[in-house]
Design an enzyme around this catalytic site. Sequence first.
Site: not given
Ligand code: GLN
Length: 561
Positions: A405, A531, A533
Amino acid sequence: MQNAGQVRFFYYLCALINLIIIDVETKYIFVTGGVVSSLGKGIISSSLANLLKARGFRVTIQKFDPYINIDPGTLNPYEHGECYVTVDGHEADLDLGHYERFTNIQTTRANNVTTGRIYQSVIDKERRGDYLGKTVQIVPHITDEIKRNVKLLGNTGNFDFVITEIGGTVGDIESLPFIESVRQLRWELGNNCVCVHLTYVPYIAAAKELKTKPTQHSVKQLQEVGIQPDILVLRTEKHIPLEMRRKIALFCNVSPDAVIQSVDVPTIYQVPIKMHEQHFDELVLRKCGVPVEGEPHMAPWLHFLDKLAAAEKTVTIGLVGKYVELQDAYKSINESLLQAATYNDHKLKLKFIHSEKLTPEAADEQLGELDGVVIAPGFGQRGIEGKFVALKWCREHDVPTFGICLGMQCMVIEFARNVLGLPEANSTEMNPKTPDNVIDLMEEQKSISNMGGTMRLGAFDCILTPDSKAAKAYGSTHVSERHRHRFEFNSDYRERFEQAGMKCVGENPATHLVEVVEIPEKRWFIGTQYHPEYSSTVLSPNPLFVDFVRAAIAYSEEKGK
Ligand code: GLN
């Protein structure tokens, strides 16, 4: 005579139908906690679900959290650790991660309810006029809404057992309406309900003694609000002698065989086995009138535990993030790495690297011994520069690297700055005025002003390029993974990245958003906007994590030569 026969036949038929109906009725197990928080109600609930599932039952676990937030999505990880995301896009308590990892059963929005959601729904009904002029009160309106939510999953007919974990500790002001609802449900559900209470038996080192008094008090507190627990689970650092357990049974109105101890174990994944040794699952079945037949099918679980115990070699993975002092902030990533290392027959050594403290000068020393590096997800500017330091170092030293992410977004930014020659490239999250917005706010996010529940959330399909490392890892070009973000790869730059060697190998089929990037000529350099995970469980580890750790092990062996 014939009439009497018919009547008897009719009577037996009714009894049989009744039996069948009773048999298929959903059973509700409530898990409360006392004495102190953090005793592991989530692990006990998950272990019970694990055992019931291994006996062939259809199980789900839900958590009721007594705080006012509508969901944990707006909470800082310092408050309750990681925010977990369900397939249907609910930002949930991290215990739902345990539930999924232990049971391999997906949870949804219905599996996590907060006081805030209960009140919101009651207040909405009041505004609509649903209460027909009545005074709206905690009892019965709030408790009715809680009970409605408790039975929501059970009423689908999809589950034999619904395990409900009540967050917080008995005696808290916040949890009173939930506890009152459990008391009412106990009456309504009769035999179809079992109450499990988890308490703590402390060991006083100076006196060399285990103490049962806090447990007695906690059960008394529960009795005062009208709940008699059926089963007690005692968390303890040391074995509790039988005599002492009998004493607790006597003082707490619980049968001696229903006092179970949960002694600290090296891994939480042993807890189902320890619970089964003390017949926890059988007790629950008996208490709600379900016949106990045979043994749970634990072979796959035991296979994992055997591998975990047998692993001798170690793989060292670094996790670069800003919440490294918090053991729960990256819970699902830690567990995914552990599962991946175990299935690769290695022990996991996880080194947390504070991204705020990682400077180019410290990089050799901080990253030198690692076999693989994970760049953590996150929000905001803090610690971001350290992620760029780590990524540059890993890219130049060709260390297996996994960006998740924000970690993936940093991978893109670092590549833009140091390979594409765009020194001010950034995400508009960090610098809204950057001349090179390689990561930018998604179009549909631009008009959003509310923070809660408005990100791109939940599972989305992703199509992978057939010969990419990511596709090979999954063994498929069609995957579905969970998201939680507002920003995305800016496709205006796609060609320049691809020409310079960073390929966009995963794409959303509907929107064409870039979901996965990789540098094919590196050992393993992959970033995912999603994600992975969240979908990794003990019996079904996420293939990308397994492949990443495999690459890290191969790299470690290469280095060793
Ligand atoms: N801050 C980033 C976004 O909103 C990544 C978010 C995250 O890592 N879950 O796109």
